[in-house]
Design an enzyme around this catalytic site. Structure first.
Site, PDB file in Angstrom:
ATOM      1  CE  LYS A  64      -0.231   3.390   0.122  1.00 58.17           C
ATOM      2  NZ  LYS A  64       0.968   4.130  -0.329  1.00 58.17           N
TER       3      LYS A  64
ATOM      4  CG  HIS B 266      -4.471   4.638   0.554  1.00 59.00           C
ATOM      5  ND1 HIS B 266      -4.455   3.691   1.566  1.00 59.00           N
ATOM      6  CD2 HIS B 266      -3.487   5.527   0.861  1.00 59.00           C
ATOM      7  CE1 HIS B 266      -3.513   4.006   2.448  1.00 59.00           C
ATOM      8  NE2 HIS B 266      -2.914   5.112   2.046  1.00 59.00           N
TER       9      HIS B 266
END
Length: 225
Positions: free
Chosen positions: A104, A106
């Site tokens: 991921k 963000h």
């Protein structure tokens, strides 16, 4: 056989987690039995499952560890349920951690879900079942990449008692030889077969002569000699 093992075997069958028939496993092996921890779906089931795991982990590895790592995806609810049970049963706060299938980039970034793993942490890995040890090949480098950590062991619910990727010793023994940590299970398939063979559960024989024959034939090929 200890009573808690008998209770756990009944629990797997009643929860429709342990099935008998004709299955193709992740390893590619054709198996007459299959264990799917994804079938634990209710709050009561997950509560009981976490307690079985917590007791087995405490009996085998004690409570001198910091993080319980459950590989995605099935290991995520296993690690959550077991850390809750560990706090309840033993008063010890263990952090849960899992990996994401994709990094991921963000918000809560990185490959890990839950607690981060840092230098000095002691980690126990939790999985539903290990057939050939293939899943540990993916999990081990993820954990070791997080820092100077010690992996204390692996706990699975069922020891399928099959040879590992090397084809010589059992998958759990092979993990110890290759990675240097113990791999244990709540129950073994031998205990399951002994307990269920030609015995009725809710009016049905779970392992009859035909299924027992298929299990024996499977172990002739893949079983630990």
């Amino acid at each position: 056989m200890e009573s808690y093992k008998q209770e756990f075997i009944d629990f797997m069958v009643e929860s429709n987690v342990l099935k008998f028939g004709d299955f193709t496993l992740k390893s590619g092996r054709k198996s007459p039995f299959f264990m799917n921890a994804g079938a634990y779906v209710t709050g009561t089931q997950l509560m009981k499952l976490g307690e079985y795991y917590a007791k087995a982990i405490h009996d085998n590895f004690g409570d001198d560890f910091d993080v319980l790592f459950g590989p995605a995806y099935k290991g995520i609810p296993l690690s959550v349920a077991t850390t809750i049970a560990f706090a309840k049963l033993y008063g010890k706060e263990i952090r849960y951690c899992s990996n994401r299938k994709e990094v991921k980039d963000h918000g809560d970034t990185g490959i890990l879900l839950g607690s981060k793993i840092k230098d000095g942490d002691k980690v126990v890995i939790i999985e539903d079942v290990t057939t050939s040890g293939k899943s540990i090949e993916e999990t081990f480098p993820i954990i070791k990449a997080q820092g100077d950590v010690e992996i204390k062991g692996l706990m699975v619910s069922l020891n399928r008692m099959e040879v590992g990727l090397g084809g010589k010793v059992g998958a759990l023994d092979e993990i110890k030889e290759k990675y240097g940590f113990e791999a244990r299970a709540i129950v073994s398939m031998a205990e399951v077969t002994e307990y269920l063979y030609n015995k009725e559960r809710n009016g049905k024989v779970i392992i009859d002569d035909e299924i027992k024959k298929a299990i024996d034939a499977y172990y002739e090929i893949y079983g630990v000699k």
